[in-house]
Design a protein around this motif. Structure first.
Motif, short mmCIF file in Angstrom:
data_model
loop_
_atom_site.label_atom_id
_atom_site.label_comp_id
_atom_site.label_asym_id
_atom_site.label_seq_id
_atom_site.Cartn_x
_atom_site.Cartn_y
_atom_site.Cartn_z
N SER A 3 30.96 16.42 -27.95
CA SER A 3 29.59 16.67 -28.41
C SER A 3 28.64 15.50 -28.12
CB SER A 3 29.52 17.08 -29.88
OG SER A 3 29.86 16.02 -30.72
N GLN A 4 29.06 14.64 -27.21
CA GLN A 4 28.19 13.58 -26.71
C GLN A 4 27.70 13.99 -25.32
OE1 GLN A 4 27.80 10.27 -28.12
NE2 GLN A 4 28.77 11.08 -29.95
N PRO A 5 26.56 13.44 -24.89
CA PRO A 5 26.15 13.72 -23.51
C PRO A 5 27.08 13.06 -22.50
CG PRO A 5 24.62 12.19 -24.58
CD PRO A 5 25.57 12.67 -25.64
N VAL A 6 27.08 13.59 -21.31
CA VAL A 6 27.91 13.04 -20.24
C VAL A 6 27.57 11.55 -20.04
CG1 VAL A 6 28.28 13.17 -17.74
CG2 VAL A 6 28.08 15.26 -19.07
N PRO A 7 28.59 10.68 -19.91
CA PRO A 7 28.31 9.25 -19.74
C PRO A 7 27.61 8.96 -18.42
CG PRO A 7 30.64 9.67 -19.39
CD PRO A 7 30.05 10.95 -19.89
N ALA A 8 26.98 7.77 -18.36
CA ALA A 8 26.29 7.37 -17.13
C ALA A 8 27.31 6.93 -16.09
CB ALA A 8 25.33 6.22 -17.45
N PHE A 9 27.28 7.54 -14.95
CA PHE A 9 28.13 7.12 -13.84
C PHE A 9 27.56 7.72 -12.56
CE2 PHE A 9 30.62 10.92 -12.56
CZ PHE A 9 30.19 11.81 -13.52
N ASP A 10 27.87 7.11 -11.45
CA ASP A 10 27.36 7.59 -10.17
C ASP A 10 28.40 7.25 -9.11
OD1 ASP A 10 25.91 8.50 -8.09
OD2 ASP A 10 24.20 7.13 -8.32
N LEU A 11 29.08 8.27 -8.64
CA LEU A 11 30.19 8.03 -7.73
C LEU A 11 29.89 8.58 -6.33
CD1 LEU A 11 33.21 8.88 -10.04
CD2 LEU A 11 32.49 6.62 -9.30
N PRO A 12 30.28 7.81 -5.31
CA PRO A 12 30.09 8.29 -3.94
C PRO A 12 31.11 9.37 -3.61
CG PRO A 12 31.29 6.22 -3.94
CD PRO A 12 30.92 6.50 -5.37
N PRO A 13 30.88 10.14 -2.56
CA PRO A 13 31.88 11.14 -2.17
C PRO A 13 33.15 10.47 -1.63
CG PRO A 13 30.06 11.08 -0.59
CD PRO A 13 29.69 10.19 -1.72
N VAL A 14 34.22 11.24 -1.59
CA VAL A 14 35.46 10.74 -0.99
C VAL A 14 35.25 10.70 0.53
CG1 VAL A 14 37.92 11.22 -0.63
CG2 VAL A 14 36.88 11.71 -2.84
N ALA A 15 35.47 9.53 1.11
CA ALA A 15 35.26 9.39 2.55
C ALA A 15 36.23 10.30 3.31
CB ALA A 15 35.46 7.94 2.96
N GLY A 16 35.73 10.97 4.30
CA GLY A 16 36.61 11.79 5.14
C GLY A 16 36.57 13.28 4.83
N ILE A 17 35.90 13.65 3.74
CA ILE A 17 35.71 15.08 3.47
C ILE A 17 34.23 15.33 3.22
CG2 ILE A 17 38.03 15.57 2.57
CD1 ILE A 17 36.85 15.36 -0.24
N ASP A 18 33.78 16.56 3.38
CA ASP A 18 32.33 16.77 3.26
C ASP A 18 31.89 17.30 1.90
OD1 ASP A 18 33.91 18.22 5.21
OD2 ASP A 18 32.53 19.87 4.88
N THR A 19 32.74 17.14 0.86
CA THR A 19 32.30 17.49 -0.49
C THR A 19 31.40 16.37 -1.01
OG1 THR A 19 34.49 18.47 -0.79
CG2 THR A 19 33.14 18.22 -2.76
N PRO A 20 30.22 16.70 -1.59
CA PRO A 20 29.33 15.63 -2.07
C PRO A 20 29.91 14.87 -3.26
CG PRO A 20 28.48 17.80 -2.68
CD PRO A 20 29.65 18.04 -1.79
N GLY A 21 29.32 13.71 -3.54
CA GLY A 21 29.77 12.86 -4.65
C GLY A 21 29.35 13.43 -6.00
N LEU A 22 29.64 12.66 -7.06
CA LEU A 22 29.40 13.17 -8.41
C LEU A 22 28.72 12.09 -9.25
CD1 LEU A 22 30.06 15.58 -10.38
CD2 LEU A 22 32.09 14.30 -11.03
N SER A 23 27.68 12.51 -9.97
CA SER A 23 27.02 11.55 -10.86
C SER A 23 26.63 12.26 -12.16
CB SER A 23 25.77 10.98 -10.19
OG SER A 23 24.78 11.98 -10.12
N GLN A 24 26.14 11.48 -13.09
CA GLN A 24 25.71 12.00 -14.39
C GLN A 24 24.67 13.11 -14.20
OE1 GLN A 24 23.17 9.35 -16.59
NE2 GLN A 24 24.09 9.92 -18.53
N ALA A 25 23.74 12.90 -13.24
CA ALA A 25 22.64 13.84 -13.04
C ALA A 25 23.16 15.23 -12.64
CB ALA A 25 21.70 13.30 -11.97
N ASP A 26 24.27 15.26 -11.89
CA ASP A 26 24.81 16.55 -11.44
C ASP A 26 25.31 17.39 -12.61
OD1 ASP A 26 24.41 15.89 -8.74
OD2 ASP A 26 26.26 14.70 -8.76
N LEU A 27 25.70 16.72 -13.69
CA LEU A 27 26.26 17.45 -14.82
C LEU A 27 25.21 17.72 -15.89
CD1 LEU A 27 29.57 15.42 -15.06
CD2 LEU A 27 29.32 17.75 -14.25
#
Lengths: 182, 150
Positions: free
Chosen positions: A39-63
């Motif tokens: 019941s807390q908001p998603v924590p602040a984090f900003d992660l780059p994508p995994v190198a070598g695949i074309d799935t985008p990265g993940l950050s707090q804003a995406d959630l």
């Protein structure tokens, strides 16, 4: 009144016995720690994508602005139970149409890419957390862990350990509850 | 023989999980970091402090604590940072707040009730012992003693 006092030791023994039964009962697992992030908001984090695949990265804003329920799954290629739960996550993503995103915890990008290449990639987004720092923000104690994040970016549930068997049942129940609350 | 003894000494040395590359250059900060990490539970091996745990997360948390201290955090701020992510569970000494009142107060309450019970029982016993005989009883005893054949 005086007679009642004689029952006092019995009552105390019954209370202590009750605690003992509660402590030993099968459903209770003292090593399961509730997450404080529920019941807390998603924590602040900003992660780059995994190198070598074309799935985008993940950050707090995406959630935060997802607008739908998202499963956040922390996984690593070196983690055995992650392999076990992988087909279930794939089924949830493809069969049930649930948005699943990944947090690649303390993994080498090349290993993660090979692992996803072998097993398939159910994740819409994957953040590469090589240092494990984002994992700490999420209060991870290990992998796999799966979080249910509500449409508004609130963490609704955490399942520590693979989502197979009882873990899957618990997650599914929480997921159904989250869906009906939307 | 001496060499064997030395080997035993080395083997018996307590296992330190803190690795050399983690140790801070400032001894005062390092000392604070050690004190904090001795109070923080490892979330993987749950009865070990992170100071002596070899788990990966424990190492990360040790490094994190040192980073925060170098950045100028007080001990309290470091604890708060950890509790915000892992809950009170990570503290070996739980804080005193409404949800832990029972935990902190119950032992004293039980002690107090028990002590009260003991005092009550003892006071009753002494009261009974000091009850004097009535004049009638005294007379009867005197009579019985007199009648006793020598």
């Amino acid at each position: 009144m005086k007679r009642l006092v004689f029952f006092l030791p019995l009552a105390i023994a019954a209370i202590i016995g009750g605690f003992a039964i509660w402590g030993l009962s099968g459903d209770r697992d003292p090593s399961r720690i509730p997450s404080v992030l529920i019941s807390q908001p998603v924590p602040a984090f900003d992660l780059p994508p995994v190198a070598g695949i074309d799935t985008p990265g993940l950050s707090q804003a995406d959630l935060k602005g997802a607008g739908e329920i998202v499963l956040v799954n922390a996984f690593a290629s070196w983690c055995g139970p992650c392999r076990a739960e992988h087909p279930i996550l794939t089924r949830m993503a493809e069969g049930q149409g649930i948005k699943v995103v990944g947090l690649n915890y303390k993994d080498k990008p090349a290993d993660a890419a090979a692992w996803l290449d072998e097993l398939g990639n159910p994740y819409v987004r994957i953040g590469s957390d090589e240092t494990g720092r984002a994992g700490i923000e999420w209060g991870l104690s290990g992998v796999p862990e799966t979080f249910i994040v509500g449409a508004d970016g609130t963490i609704l549930y955490r399942e520590a350990g693979p989502v197979v068997g009882d873990g899957l049942k618990r997650l599914q129940r929480a997921l159904d509850a989250a869906k009906s609350a939307e | 023989m001496k060499r064997l003894l030395l080997l035993f000494c080395i083997l018996c040395a307590p296992a330190f999980a803190v690795e050399p590359d983690e140790i801070l250059r400032d001894p005062a900060l390092e000392e604070r970091a050690r004190q904090i990490s001795a109070q923080v539970r490892c979330v993987v091996c749950q009865n070990e402090p992170i100071d002596s745990s070899n788990a990966g997360v424990a190492r990360d948390l040790r490094l994190l604590i040192r980073e925060r201290l170098v950045a100028g955090d007080t001990d309290q701020q470091v604890y708060e940072y950890l509790v915000a992510r892992y809950g009170d569970f990570v503290l070996f000494k739980p804080p005193f707040k409404p949800s832990t009142y029972a935990l902190w107060i119950a032992p004293f309450l039980i002690l107090f009730v028990g002590a009260g019970g003991v005092v009550y029982a003892l006071s009753r016993r002494t009261r009974r012992a000091t009850t004097t005989l009535s004049a009638e009883e005294e007379a009867r005893i005197a009579q019985l003693l007199k009648d006793e054949p020598r």
